[in-house]
Design an enzyme around this catalytic site. Sequence first.
Site, PDB file in Angstrom:
ATOM      1  N   PRO A  84      20.731  57.049  35.579  1.00 52.68           N
ATOM      2  CA  PRO A  84      20.492  55.608  36.415  1.00 52.68           C
ATOM      3  C   PRO A  84      20.900  54.434  35.994  1.00 52.68           C
ATOM      4  O   PRO A  84      20.117  54.382  34.815  1.00 52.68           O
ATOM      5  CB  PRO A  84      19.591  56.056  37.762  1.00 52.68           C
ATOM      6  CG  PRO A  84      19.645  57.772  37.714  1.00 52.68           C
ATOM      7  CD  PRO A  84      19.433  57.749  36.085  1.00 52.68           C
ATOM      8  N   GLU A  85      21.905  53.864  36.300  1.00 49.45           N
ATOM      9  CA  GLU A  85      21.729  52.590  35.716  1.00 49.45           C
ATOM     10  C   GLU A  85      22.107  51.296  36.957  1.00 49.45           C
ATOM     11  O   GLU A  85      21.911  51.958  37.661  1.00 49.45           O
ATOM     12  CB  GLU A  85      23.401  52.574  34.669  1.00 49.45           C
ATOM     13  CG  GLU A  85      23.138  53.147  33.299  1.00 49.45           C
ATOM     14  CD  GLU A  85      24.960  53.377  32.959  1.00 49.45           C
ATOM     15  OE1 GLU A  85      25.680  52.125  32.601  1.00 49.45           O
ATOM     16  OE2 GLU A  85      24.949  54.347  32.265  1.00 49.45           O
ATOM     17  N   ARG A 134      24.230  61.478  22.851  1.00 43.59           N
ATOM     18  CA  ARG A 134      25.021  61.167  23.056  1.00 43.59           C
ATOM     19  C   ARG A 134      26.468  61.459  22.647  1.00 43.59           C
ATOM     20  O   ARG A 134      26.717  61.655  21.721  1.00 43.59           O
ATOM     21  CB  ARG A 134      24.426  59.549  24.011  1.00 43.59           C
ATOM     22  CG  ARG A 134      24.719  58.875  22.818  1.00 43.59           C
ATOM     23  CD  ARG A 134      24.342  57.781  22.428  1.00 43.59           C
ATOM     24  NE  ARG A 134      24.312  57.261  22.075  1.00 43.59           N
ATOM     25  CZ  ARG A 134      24.804  55.972  21.599  1.00 43.59           C
ATOM     26  NH1 ARG A 134      26.414  55.926  22.167  1.00 43.59           N
ATOM     27  NH2 ARG A 134      25.154  55.713  20.269  1.00 43.59           N
ATOM     28  N   LYS A 152      16.699  48.821  35.017  1.00 46.60           N
ATOM     29  CA  LYS A 152      17.210  49.761  35.555  1.00 46.60           C
ATOM     30  C   LYS A 152      15.688  50.537  35.757  1.00 46.60           C
ATOM     31  O   LYS A 152      15.516  51.150  36.055  1.00 46.60           O
ATOM     32  CB  LYS A 152      17.403  51.026  33.832  1.00 46.60           C
ATOM     33  CG  LYS A 152      19.517  50.645  33.701  1.00 46.60           C
ATOM     34  CD  LYS A 152      19.656  51.670  33.171  1.00 46.60           C
ATOM     35  CE  LYS A 152      19.229  51.563  31.400  1.00 46.60           C
ATOM     36  NZ  LYS A 152      19.984  52.909  30.453  1.00 46.60           N
TER      37      LYS A 152
END
Length: 294
Positions: free
Chosen positions: A2-3, A269, A57
């Site tokens: 979540p950003e 990533r 965040k």
Amino acid sequence: MPELPEVEALAEFLRSHAVGRVVAAVEVGAVNVLKTYDPPPQALHGLQVQDVRRHGKWLDLDVDGLHLLVHLSRAGWLRWSDALPAAPLRPSGRNPVALRVRLDDPDAAPGRGPGFDLTEAGTQKRLAVHLVRDPQEVPAVASLGPDPLAPGFGRDDLAGILAGSRQQVKGLLRDQSVLAGVGNAYSDEVLHAARLSPYALAGSLEPAEVDRLHAALRSVLGEAVAAASGRPAKELKDAKRAGMRVHGRTGETCGACGDVVREVSFADRSLQYCPTCQTGGRLLADRRLSRLLR
């Protein structure tokens, strides 16, 4: 992960569903999620939720002056329920629920009131919960950079951040001490909208490129916040994926130019970009020590 847009939507959701309610119980399913011990979670019992804010965040529930600060990290999530299970949450290595917050509801059956679970999937346990008297007691919150959607964050503010930086612009956007709230996904989206290579050196951007980057930050994040606003927590992940133009779309067609979206993979990533839109048609080598392309 979540950003900024998803965390803002979660804060908005909790403001409409939790503010004004009294905490009936806090149950811990995974002790490792707690990063503070004084005050203990039980200190929230009987206190009223006054407000819910966002710091980058981080979620911040103000409960009569105590702050329950939550960082969902990569695999954490908040799951709301209008009627939580009556059985108390028990610590278990197999249960994804790390923390449960029960809220009072005089109209609900005993033990079946509303509240939320903090869950975490996978083996990398990075979900973090702090209970403090002041959010600034948490070093990661105290060190946050400016919020790119703050009303006063202008083009010159961004230019000052970029000036002299030797970071690649992708890394700078993800650095929470530089800008608060942008992560891997939205940095890809912002750079695509700004037509900038992720490997461009932040301090070497031309004035017109700084203009585009500032406009992209405001528009991409602003549109994502608007798209997430009003959605229940359970819909936010799918809404985020649906709104991505390059992130997570390796091999698909770029909607802006028709080229193929490409990927650079790292150890933990990956990033996605469009060669035509962002790198003058050149492909970025898929290894960490790639030659810089701007």
